[in-house]
Scaffold this active site. Structure first.
Site, PDB file in Angstrom:
ATOM      1  N   GLU A  15       0.824  -1.208   0.000  1.00 31.82           N
ATOM      2  CA  GLU A  15       0.000   0.000   0.000  1.00 31.82           C
ATOM      3  C   GLU A  15       0.862   1.264   0.000  1.00 31.82           C
ATOM      4  O   GLU A  15       2.056   1.223   0.286  1.00 31.82           O
ATOM      5  CB  GLU A  15      -0.907   0.043   1.241  1.00 31.82           C
ATOM      6  CG  GLU A  15      -2.287  -0.570   1.053  1.00 31.82           C
ATOM      7  CD  GLU A  15      -3.219   0.295   0.210  1.00 31.82           C
ATOM      8  OE1 GLU A  15      -2.771   1.335  -0.330  1.00 31.82           O
ATOM      9  OE2 GLU A  15      -4.392  -0.075   0.079  1.00 31.82           O
ATOM     10  N   ASN A 147     -10.312   5.473   1.929  1.00 30.99           N
ATOM     11  CA  ASN A 147      -9.245   5.273   0.955  1.00 30.99           C
ATOM     12  C   ASN A 147      -9.225   6.423  -0.050  1.00 30.99           C
ATOM     13  O   ASN A 147     -10.020   7.353   0.031  1.00 30.99           O
ATOM     14  CB  ASN A 147      -9.448   3.942   0.217  1.00 30.99           C
ATOM     15  CG  ASN A 147      -8.438   2.897   0.624  1.00 30.99           C
ATOM     16  OD1 ASN A 147      -7.249   3.181   0.722  1.00 30.99           O
ATOM     17  ND2 ASN A 147      -8.893   1.681   0.869  1.00 30.99           N
ATOM     18  N   ASP A 196      -9.760   1.781  -4.407  1.00 27.49           N
ATOM     19  CA  ASP A 196      -8.712   1.768  -3.386  1.00 27.49           C
ATOM     20  C   ASP A 196      -7.903   3.057  -3.518  1.00 27.49           C
ATOM     21  O   ASP A 196      -8.464   4.117  -3.701  1.00 27.49           O
ATOM     22  CB  ASP A 196      -7.866   0.507  -3.527  1.00 27.49           C
ATOM     23  CG  ASP A 196      -7.220   0.071  -2.220  1.00 27.49           C
ATOM     24  OD1 ASP A 196      -6.848   0.941  -1.413  1.00 27.49           O
ATOM     25  OD2 ASP A 196      -7.072  -1.141  -1.997  1.00 27.49           O
TER      26      ASP A 196
END
Length: 289
Positions: A15, A147, A196
């Site tokens: 991430e 997100n 995301d």
């Protein structure tokens, strides 16, 4: 646009890739391991850096040097040279089941960070704005998985999403005063693809990684789709621009939701991909924390 994979270990939940224009190095995290990674393109070397945490949700570049890590138990200043880790504050203290998630710095040096409840992903998460003076303001609440935090300074806007709600929102935003307008829907996705992490390119278009959708989607400032990039991984998680000319697009991904059989069919799952997107990004903002 055929992507390449960096020579780093497969991440469980890669991430928050961030390019440092001072050191010409890419940083990202493996949330679940947890691990902090860097990549030096000149040396073609990936390095894992020691961190003390149960989870690392995101990171930011510090104006004074080093990083800020958004860990499960708070925000920490981190020195990559010594692995020194100093507690700054916890924007959401006392919630042990919660952890930090996506984070981004705005043009005034404020660090925006989301939180979520990891046990069930109930809509009890929030987004906080942390100023360089360590003042904390809750900017959004009742989110399951916050997100897609990204900023378009030319148009004075902030983007964010709730991955579980299949929705990206946009708000007018003044980073100097901290005032933000009412949220409005910018884009939605269709199951199984969930929005995301995101980044904004030099033309003001939003690039979003579709978790379980296996692709990147580039949205024009109006919210219409201007480009789709299919990826060799089903669970991309976030993206950022990097390289000497900010013309390389780095994409993190996850391997954790895949079965052993699925991982065999997706050998690049959990790896960091890099591709030529045909457009340039912009330098990452730095926090004054």
């Amino acid at each position: 646009m055929e992507p390449e994979a960096l020579d780093a270990d497969r991440n469980r939940l890669g991430e928050c890739p961030v390019w440092c224009d001072r050191t010409q190095r890419l940083w990202w995290v493996d949330v679940l391991e947890p691990a902090l990674w860097s990549h030096d393109p000149q040396e073609r070397q990936c390095t894992r850096h020691p961190v003390v945490a149960r989870r690392i949700g995101s990171l930011a570049l510090r104006e004074r040097g080093g990083l800020v890590l958004a860990c499960d138990n708070g925000l920490f200043a981190y020195d990559p040279d010594t692995a020194g880790q100093a507690f700054l504050l916890d924007p959401e203290p006392g919630k042990r089941q919660h952890r930090k998630n996506d984070g981004r710095v705005d043009s005034a040096g404020n660090f925006w960070v989301g939180t979520l409840r990891e046990s069930d992903y109930a809509p009890v998460g929030a987004i906080y704005r942390v100023t360089p003076e360590l003042r904390v303001t809750m900017e959004e609440q009742d989110l399951a998985i916050p997100n897609s935090l990204a900023f378009d300074p030319e148009r004075g806007r902030i983007f964010y999403a709730d991955t579980r709600a299949y929705t990206i929102w946009v708000r007018d935003y003044d980073p100097v005063t901290g005032r933000a307008g009412r949220k409005r829907v910018f884009a939605t996705t269709q199951a199984p693809a969930r929005p995301d992490g995101s980044c904004v390119d030099a033309e003001g278009h939003l690039w979003n990684a579709e978790y379980a959708g296996g692709r990147l989607v580039r949205y024009a400032p109006s919210g219409t789709v201007s480009r789709v990039v299919d990826l060799p991984v089903s669970h991309p998680t976030c993206c950022c621009f990097g390289g000497n000319h900010l013309d390389r697009l780095y994409v993190t991904s996850a391997s954790e939701p895949l079965s052993a059989e699925q991982q065999l069919s997706e050998p690049l799952a959990g790896r960091v991909l890099v591709l030529d997107a045909g457009v340039r990004g912009r330098p990452e903002f730095r926090t004054g924390l």
